[in-house]
Design an enzyme around this catalytic site. Structure first.
Site, short mmCIF file in Angstrom:
data_model
loop_
_atom_site.label_atom_id
_atom_site.label_comp_id
_atom_site.label_asym_id
_atom_site.label_seq_id
_atom_site.Cartn_x
_atom_site.Cartn_y
_atom_site.Cartn_z
N ASP A 100 5.98 12.33 -32.46
CA ASP A 100 4.98 11.43 -32.83
C ASP A 100 5.09 10.78 -34.19
OD1 ASP A 100 4.63 13.51 -34.67
OD2 ASP A 100 2.85 14.27 -33.63
N ASP A 272 1.74 15.24 -22.76
CA ASP A 272 2.30 16.45 -23.76
C ASP A 272 1.19 17.43 -24.26
OD1 ASP A 272 1.26 14.52 -25.86
OD2 ASP A 272 1.63 16.28 -26.90
N CYS A 311 3.35 31.50 -7.86
CA CYS A 311 4.24 30.86 -8.80
C CYS A 311 5.58 31.37 -8.59
CB CYS A 311 3.52 31.38 -10.36
SG CYS A 311 4.57 30.58 -11.57
N CYS A 313 7.81 31.31 -11.26
CA CYS A 313 8.51 31.43 -12.55
C CYS A 313 9.28 32.70 -12.71
CB CYS A 313 7.50 30.92 -13.99
SG CYS A 313 6.52 32.53 -13.99
N CYS A 316 6.39 35.50 -13.21
CA CYS A 316 5.61 35.87 -12.00
C CYS A 316 6.90 36.52 -11.11
CB CYS A 316 5.16 34.74 -11.66
SG CYS A 316 3.76 33.89 -12.23
N HIS A 342 5.26 31.28 -18.16
CA HIS A 342 4.44 30.96 -17.00
C HIS A 342 3.77 29.67 -17.13
CE1 HIS A 342 1.63 31.12 -13.97
NE2 HIS A 342 0.86 31.00 -14.76
ZN LIG Z 1 4.54 32.30 -13.24
#
Ligand SMILES: [Zn+2]
Length: 379
Positions: A100, A272, A311, A313, A316, A342
């Site tokens: 930025d 973002d 999920c 990830c 998870c 996550h």
């Molecule tokens: Zn997850």
């Protein structure tokens, strides 16, 4: 998708591969690899995405990260970062980076900054020392940092104050021209920023001026700063008709699942936000269908389920809510890492799923499902 660093100056071409109504799926080419869009960029304020290693970010499929010019200018200093090989090498991230302009942080320092037509004088939040940012200084700092995408120095006004919004917009336009003039590196893409608060005529005027500069990408700033969702959507709809179709559009500082879906529906390609990592440090997780959960709640103490059964990830796949709550209560550092993984996954996966849906011409149905689910989840 990972590419190694290239010495060839990038063309910064944006290829739009598919459209569905206003939504677009594309690829933005940078010197540190391609960014497939829509894309969500996690924020690494101090040249680190808090609690997550670059190897983990790669595993999460992160294609772009954002870093903050204001923070790195003050500490460790942009010249030091340049001496140590630039931001990519400094933080060991060889994929695309966006910095930025420092404007947003400097203008957030209410009471300890002074604005004039030429720039802003401000007091460091770290040691109280005085500093000055001008458009030229912001570009010089961003050139030292060496990100792939750099931002024009802009003034983010209070969105409902018409007189201030207009003044800040005029200043933002003059500063964007100065940034373009000051820019010397050819391997960085300078994005202009549309301002104008919640006022459609100012947004229109700003979009027309900023796009007249012929930049490789455009951002919509001054949103997600306290205005209503309806105001945010209206601002996006006004500029949608003005921003060129063949350049990426970046909605700054936006990062809830529903905001991403609503943004893509209105032609946004890049997002973002600090939200996924900030929530994680406050023990909260975001999900696509259950809203936000705060894992510190006693109800999760004996819960054997993952955060989100749908999920994929790492967190998870391996950990129960009961274990994550234990880490939080015991103040273990791993809690921030697992929750950040996550949360980042949730937004990166959502951006990827939206991209796939646009490519397969089923985005409208996908978006409607997401918005219904998130409404039910937040009840
Ligand atoms: Zn997850």
């Amino acid at each position: 998708m990972t590419q190694t660093s290239s010495v060839t100056p990038a063309p910064f071409i944006f290829d739009v591969q598919a459209r569905e109504v206003r939504a677009r799926a594309g690829v933005f080419h940078t010197p540190h690899g391609d960014i497939p869009t829509p894309v969500f960029a996690p924020v690494g304020t101090q040249a680190t995405v808090k609690a997550v290693t670059p190897a983990q970010l790669n595993e999460l499929g992160v294609d772009l990260i954002l870093s903050n010019t204001y923070h790195l200018y003050l500490r460790p200093g942009d010249e030091l970062v340049a001496k140590l090989g630039g931001l990519h090498r400094f933080m060991n991230w060889d994929r695309p980076i966006l910095t930025d302009s420092g404007g947003f942080q400097v203008f957030s320092l209410t009471g300890i900054r002074k604005i004039d037509e030429d720039g802003v004088t401000f007091k460091s939040h770290i040691d109280g020392s005085m500093h000055r940012f001008t458009p030229e200084k912001s570009i010089a700092v961003q050139e030292n940092l060496g990100a792939d995408i750099i931002m024009a120095f802009d003034e983010c006004a209070m969105p409902h104050d018409r007189e201030y919004s207009q003044r800040a917009m005029v200043r933002t336009h003059a500063w964007a021209e100065r940034c373009l003039h000051a820019k010397a590196r050819s391997d960085q893409a300078l994005f202009g920023i549309v301002q104008g608060g919640v006022f459609p005529d100012l947004r229109k005027q700003s979009a027309e001026f900023i796009t007249s500069l012929g930049l490789p990408g455009y951002a919509i700033g001054g949103l997600s700063v306290g205005e209503t969702k309806a105001d945010m959507h209206a601002a996006l709809e006004v500029v949608d008709g003005i921003l060129p179709e063949d350049k990426p559009r970046y909605l700054m500082g936006v990062g809830t699942p529903e905001d991403l879906v609503n943004g893509v529906l209105r032609g946004i390609d890049i997002f973002d936000c600090v939200l996924p990592t900030r929530l994680a440090r406050h023990n909260a997780v975001m999900t696509r269908s259950m809203g936000r959960l705060n894992l510190v709640n006693a109800v999760y103490a004996e819960d054997p389920q993952p955060i989100d059964g749908a999920c994929t990830c790492y967190t998870c796949q391996h950990y129960a809510r009961g274990y994550l709550r234990h880490l939080i209560i015991a103040k273990e550092m791993l809690a921030a890492t697992l929750l950040s993984i996550h949360n980042i996954h949730t937004l990166v996966q959502l951006a990827g799923d939206m991209r796939q849906a646009i490519l397969e011409e089923r985005f409208c149905a996908f978006a409607a499902d997401c918005l219904v689910n998130s409404k039910q989840g937040s009840k």
